[in-house]
Design an enzyme around this catalytic site. Structure first.
Site, PDB file in Angstrom:
ATOM      1  N   CYS A  10       0.774  -1.120  -0.016  1.00  0.00           N
ATOM      2  CA  CYS A  10       0.082   0.063  -0.048  1.00  0.00           C
ATOM      3  C   CYS A  10       0.790   1.171  -0.067  1.00  0.00           C
ATOM      4  O   CYS A  10       2.181   1.322   0.564  1.00  0.00           O
ATOM      5  CB  CYS A  10      -0.803   0.006   1.305  1.00  0.00           C
ATOM      6  SG  CYS A  10      -1.843  -1.242   1.489  1.00  0.00           S
ATOM      7  N   ARG A  50       3.234  -0.217  -5.193  1.00  0.00           N
ATOM      8  CA  ARG A  50       3.094  -0.692  -3.902  1.00  0.00           C
ATOM      9  C   ARG A  50       1.908  -1.105  -3.570  1.00  0.00           C
ATOM     10  O   ARG A  50       1.518  -2.110  -2.629  1.00  0.00           O
ATOM     11  CB  ARG A  50       3.427   0.338  -2.622  1.00  0.00           C
ATOM     12  CG  ARG A  50       4.673   1.227  -2.788  1.00  0.00           C
ATOM     13  CD  ARG A  50       4.734   2.073  -1.674  1.00  0.00           C
ATOM     14  NE  ARG A  50       4.477   1.327  -0.442  1.00  0.00           N
ATOM     15  CZ  ARG A  50       5.661   1.231   0.460  1.00  0.00           C
ATOM     16  NH1 ARG A  50       6.962   1.746   0.042  1.00  0.00           N
ATOM     17  NH2 ARG A  50       5.338   0.760   1.557  1.00  0.00           N
ATOM     18  N   TRP A  94      -3.222  -2.474  -1.536  1.00  0.00           N
ATOM     19  CA  TRP A  94      -2.917  -4.107  -1.725  1.00  0.00           C
ATOM     20  C   TRP A  94      -3.779  -4.599  -0.345  1.00  0.00           C
ATOM     21  O   TRP A  94      -3.230  -4.652   0.862  1.00  0.00           O
ATOM     22  CB  TRP A  94      -1.395  -4.175  -1.618  1.00  0.00           C
ATOM     23  CG  TRP A  94      -1.271  -5.789  -1.933  1.00  0.00           C
ATOM     24  CD1 TRP A  94      -0.885  -6.106  -3.080  1.00  0.00           C
ATOM     25  CD2 TRP A  94      -1.008  -6.671  -0.972  1.00  0.00           C
ATOM     26  NE1 TRP A  94      -0.534  -7.551  -3.134  1.00  0.00           N
ATOM     27  CE2 TRP A  94      -0.594  -8.076  -1.984  1.00  0.00           C
ATOM     28  CE3 TRP A  94      -1.120  -6.976   0.320  1.00  0.00           C
ATOM     29  CZ2 TRP A  94      -0.616  -9.172  -1.130  1.00  0.00           C
ATOM     30  CZ3 TRP A  94      -0.940  -8.204   0.737  1.00  0.00           C
ATOM     31  CH2 TRP A  94      -0.465  -9.404   0.131  1.00  0.00           C
ATOM     32  N   ASN A 153      -1.138   1.615   5.969  1.00  0.00           N
ATOM     33  CA  ASN A 153      -0.370   0.541   5.548  1.00  0.00           C
ATOM     34  C   ASN A 153      -0.223  -0.415   6.626  1.00  0.00           C
ATOM     35  O   ASN A 153       0.096   0.011   7.791  1.00  0.00           O
ATOM     36  CB  ASN A 153       0.972   0.869   4.956  1.00  0.00           C
ATOM     37  CG  ASN A 153       0.840   1.815   3.793  1.00  0.00           C
ATOM     38  OD1 ASN A 153      -0.320   2.149   3.317  1.00  0.00           O
ATOM     39  ND2 ASN A 153       1.889   2.400   3.130  1.00  0.00           N
ATOM     40  N   GLY A 154      -0.275  -1.802   6.561  1.00  0.00           N
ATOM     41  CA  GLY A 154       0.088  -2.695   7.422  1.00  0.00           C
ATOM     42  C   GLY A 154      -1.369  -3.472   7.993  1.00  0.00           C
ATOM     43  O   GLY A 154      -2.073  -3.431   7.182  1.00  0.00           O
ATOM     44  N   GLU A 182      14.579 -19.414  -9.811  1.00  0.00           N
ATOM     45  CA  GLU A 182      14.237 -17.792  -9.996  1.00  0.00           C
ATOM     46  C   GLU A 182      13.399 -17.372 -11.526  1.00  0.00           C
ATOM     47  O   GLU A 182      12.460 -16.941 -11.785  1.00  0.00           O
ATOM     48  CB  GLU A 182      15.439 -16.946 -10.193  1.00  0.00           C
ATOM     49  CG  GLU A 182      15.565 -15.598 -10.563  1.00  0.00           C
ATOM     50  CD  GLU A 182      14.533 -14.784  -9.928  1.00  0.00           C
ATOM     51  OE1 GLU A 182      14.002 -15.177  -8.866  1.00  0.00           O
ATOM     52  OE2 GLU A 182      14.197 -13.489 -10.204  1.00  0.00           O
ATOM     53  N   LYS A 205       9.819 -15.909 -11.735  1.00  0.00           N
ATOM     54  CA  LYS A 205       9.284 -14.808 -12.829  1.00  0.00           C
ATOM     55  C   LYS A 205       8.073 -15.446 -13.910  1.00  0.00           C
ATOM     56  O   LYS A 205       7.321 -14.664 -13.934  1.00  0.00           O
ATOM     57  CB  LYS A 205      10.581 -14.617 -14.036  1.00  0.00           C
ATOM     58  CG  LYS A 205      11.885 -13.998 -13.423  1.00  0.00           C
ATOM     59  CD  LYS A 205      11.588 -12.511 -12.920  1.00  0.00           C
ATOM     60  CE  LYS A 205      11.038 -12.379 -11.372  1.00  0.00           C
ATOM     61  NZ  LYS A 205      12.120 -12.067 -10.557  1.00  0.00           N
ATOM     62  N   GLU A 261       4.871 -15.561 -11.939  1.00  0.00           N
ATOM     63  CA  GLU A 261       4.648 -14.181 -11.295  1.00  0.00           C
ATOM     64  C   GLU A 261       3.870 -13.325 -12.392  1.00  0.00           C
ATOM     65  O   GLU A 261       2.968 -12.459 -12.102  1.00  0.00           O
ATOM     66  CB  GLU A 261       5.829 -13.632 -10.799  1.00  0.00           C
ATOM     67  CG  GLU A 261       5.812 -12.142 -10.227  1.00  0.00           C
ATOM     68  CD  GLU A 261       6.921 -11.538  -9.738  1.00  0.00           C
ATOM     69  OE1 GLU A 261       8.271 -12.208  -9.911  1.00  0.00           O
ATOM     70  OE2 GLU A 261       6.941 -10.676  -8.740  1.00  0.00           O
ATOM     71  N   HIS A 277      12.538 -38.325  -7.809  1.00  0.00           N
ATOM     72  CA  HIS A 277      11.989 -38.660  -6.537  1.00  0.00           C
ATOM     73  C   HIS A 277      10.485 -38.333  -6.279  1.00  0.00           C
ATOM     74  O   HIS A 277      10.007 -37.954  -5.205  1.00  0.00           O
ATOM     75  CB  HIS A 277      12.815 -37.823  -5.283  1.00  0.00           C
ATOM     76  CG  HIS A 277      14.184 -38.644  -5.406  1.00  0.00           C
ATOM     77  ND1 HIS A 277      14.498 -39.721  -5.125  1.00  0.00           N
ATOM     78  CD2 HIS A 277      15.533 -37.806  -5.812  1.00  0.00           C
ATOM     79  CE1 HIS A 277      15.895 -39.878  -5.170  1.00  0.00           C
ATOM     80  NE2 HIS A 277      16.301 -38.888  -5.691  1.00  0.00           N
ATOM     81  N   LYS A 317       5.230  -4.146  -5.245  1.00  0.00           N
ATOM     82  CA  LYS A 317       6.470  -4.240  -5.265  1.00  0.00           C
ATOM     83  C   LYS A 317       7.191  -4.268  -3.742  1.00  0.00           C
ATOM     84  O   LYS A 317       8.055  -4.948  -3.555  1.00  0.00           O
ATOM     85  CB  LYS A 317       7.184  -2.942  -5.777  1.00  0.00           C
ATOM     86  CG  LYS A 317       8.521  -2.561  -6.117  1.00  0.00           C
ATOM     87  CD  LYS A 317       8.908  -3.838  -7.236  1.00  0.00           C
ATOM     88  CE  LYS A 317      10.523  -3.594  -7.427  1.00  0.00           C
ATOM     89  NZ  LYS A 317      11.025  -4.868  -8.160  1.00  0.00           N
TER      90      LYS A 317
END
Ligand code: M6R
Length: 606
Positions: A2, A27, A74, A98-99, A478, A482, A485, A501, A601
């Site tokens: 946020c 954000r 968010w 925020n939080g 990674e 990507k 996401e 396995h 972000k």
């Protein structure tokens, strides 16, 4: 998570708030809103979706007022819609937050018993009513001090008041918050990025503090409501790096910037004359450090994993890595002779910050590898190694990943030479190879058309796998992160040797599998694992490096060859095609590349 902006000015603030909210969208972007004070009332506008949606839905000219607060959200408590969007207002108080307020259910019950009516499903609305309640019997500063003490959890707050119309209150615990100073106006922002277009003079609030912002004056208070003095910092201005330029997306720009990221890192950390690593003012003697623990989240965690392979190769240090959200709740045995390294692009990730605080409370040696040097993680660590890659705006981390692994590799080299665990000649050769890395990255960036074509197959598939061994394993993780996401395609990263396995059961005819098999010491083993997936019908995209050695394998669907260098540095080059694969796959699907769904972000909630 946020974004918050607040402005107290001598002119109308709504359009400046909207401009700042657009910058803050990285954000959070599921809803937006703002509130100003005029004609003796709080006026709020809120809308689901992006800031431009808010702009379209309301005529800002009608939103007068010289004091106001704005928010991009968010969602944590309550679905993303216009009712749950911030600000949350009572008849006389309006709050952006925020939080997460952990005791909101209990507080809501006791406030409801006192007659307060709630409109939203959010935890934030509780703060609005709590302040409203406390203002009945207290002056402003006492009411704020009392309210903050009643809240459990984390917050950054911006608050305006109908009956005290010339000011904004800001308060911080856990989530970052900054004050900016302008001509005849002052600002509140959840980070300096939102404020940078208006001022370069900033003060950061520390945990427990609050502030009262008027257009010509700012006062700071500690958690007991006692006035305190705070320093004003001057930030360097690099506005250009906040623009997309000719690129369609920030992510595309940030991928292309990677040779520069590496060049800058090398300039900062390598002494060209003596071919040595420059790590200045390191606060501990090297022999005091017997082990290293690296902690991060998401991509930053992959950097930690990458570093483990390098530290174990170049030093005899005992290396542990941890996902921050796991580290903080385990019963850790803290070790005096250990160095705790916190890796974070933003330097504000709540879990990483909490893990750092835990180490600080236990008086451990703490070091931050961060991009944002004004961030909470940087400020609260004993020692900081900035990655100097400039602002990263795309939610998907790209250049910050290469920046982080560069610094961690350089640190591993330095430990290796200082502990006499690498031969001088090897050390000099590795530094020489490092200096050549930007050119190799530039060449690797040219691999573009092939990847664009290949990305369609990934888009058509139900899912995909990314396999690698040794140095390539963190890169496989990674690459998979990507892709999922950005393209919302199921993608799993796996150590190639683990497939048999269990995960091998997932392979079916035509499933795209990326195999990272550079010609390093793991090559032959990885190629055998590749055969196992090909034999079960997988469409293998092999990513290797140019070499005179042939790849002895049939039925590989596609091959991409990156440049060649020493095996330590191949992970840098292997990363680039995977970033591009995710980028083009999302581009073809028409998704919002810089703001993928459900993400943000800077993750400042647990
Ligand atoms: O700012 P940080 O590096 O601490 O962020 C950590 C993760 O949230 C971040 O790397 C995330 O995984 C990225 N969106 C991945 O692209």
């Amino acid at each position: 998570m946020c974004g918050i902006i607040g402005i107290s000015s001598n002119k109308s603030v709504s359009s400046s708030i909207i401009n700042s909210l657009k910058k803050l969208e990285y954000r959070g972007y599921d809803s937006a809103g703002l509130a100003t004070l005029f004609d003796g009332e709080i006026h709020e506008i809120k809308s689901e979706g992006r800031v431009n949606h808010l702009e379209k839905n309301f005529d800002l000219k009608n939103l007068k007022g010289t004091v106001g607060i704005g928010h991009v959200r968010w969602a944590t408590h309550g679905i993303p819609n216009s009712i749950n969007a911030h600000p949350h207002s009572s008849h006389n108080v309006s709050v952006v937050h925020n939080g997460i307020i952990e005791n909101s259910t209990l507080l809501k019950k006791s406030l409801s018993d006192k007659g307060h009516k709630f409109k939203s499903q959010t935890d934030t609305e509780v703060i609005t009513h709590l302040i409203t309640e406390n203002l009945k019997t207290n002056e402003l500063e006492e009411a704020i001090t009392k309210t903050l003490k009643q809240l459990d959890g984390s917050f950054a707050l911006g608050i305006i008041f109908k009956e005290i119309p010339d000011l904004i209150v800001g308060a911080r615990r856990g989530s970052p918050l900054a004050v900016g100073y302008g001509p005849s106006e002052n600002y509140l922002g959840s980070d300096s990025y939102a404020l940078k277009s208006m001022t370069n003079k900033i003060t950061y609030l520390d945990d427990g503090e609050f502030c009262i912002i008027k257009k010509d004056q700012v006062n700071f208070f500690n958690q007991n409501g006692k006035k305190i003095n705070k320093k004003i910092l001057e930030l360097t201005s690099d506005e250009l790096s906040y623009e997309k330029g000719d690129f369609k997306h920030f992510m595309a720009k940030e991928i292309e910037e990677q040779p520069t990221t590496i060049k800058t890192g090398i300039k900062e950390y390598i002494d060209n004359l003596n071919n040595d690593v420059n790590i200045f003012n390191f606060p501990w003697k090297i022999n005091e450090i017997k082990s290293i623990t690296l902690i991060g989240c998401g991509t930053a965690y992959h950097s930690c994993l990458m570093a483990k392979y390098w530290f174990e190769k170049l030093t005899s240090l005992d290396v542990t890595i941890d996902i921050a959200s796991e580290f903080r709740y385990r019963n850790n045995r803290f070790k005096d002779n250990s160095l705790y390294i916190f890796v974070s692009q933003s330097g504000e990730t709540a879990d990483t910050y909490a893990a750092l605080n835990l180490c600080n409370q236990n008086k451990m040696k703490t070091c931050a590898v961060v991009n944002v040097i004004e961030s909470s993680i940087a400020r609260d660590s004993n020692y900081v190694l900035p990655i100097h890659c400039g602002p990263e705006i795309g939610v998907a981390s790209t250049k910050a990943f290469l920046g982080q692994i560069l610094i961690l590799y350089i640190l591993a080299l330095k430990f290796g030479i200082l502990k006499n665990e690498i031969k001088k000649d090897d050390y000099l050769q590795k530094i020489k190879d490092l200096k050549n890395l930007p050119i190799l990255l530039e060449k690797t960036l040219l691999l573009d058309n092939d990847i664009q074509a290949i990305s369609s197959t990934f888009n058509e598939a139900k899912g995909s796998m990314f396999l690698g061994r040794g140095f390539s394993y963190p890169i496989a993780l990674e690459g998979a992160l990507k892709l999922k996401e950005l393209s919302y395609i199921h993608a799993e990263g796996y150590p190639a040797g683990e497939m048999k396995h269990g995960p091998l059961a997932l392979i079916e005819e035509g499933m795209p599998v990326v195999v990272l098999a550079p010609k390093d010491s793991y090559y032959k083993k990885t190629i055998s694992n590749m055969q196992e997936v090909i034999a079960r019908g997988a469409k293998v995209l092999l990513i290797t490096n140019k070499s005179t050695d042939e790849v002895f394998s049939e039925n590989i669907w596609q091959t991409i060859e990156v440049e060649s260098t020493n095996e330590d540095l191949l992970p840098f080059l292997l990363t680039v095609p995977l970033q591009k694969l995710a980028y083009y796959s999302a581009l073809k699907k028409g998704y919002d590349i810089d703001k993928p769904r459900n993400l943000a972000k800077s993750v400042t909630v647990e």
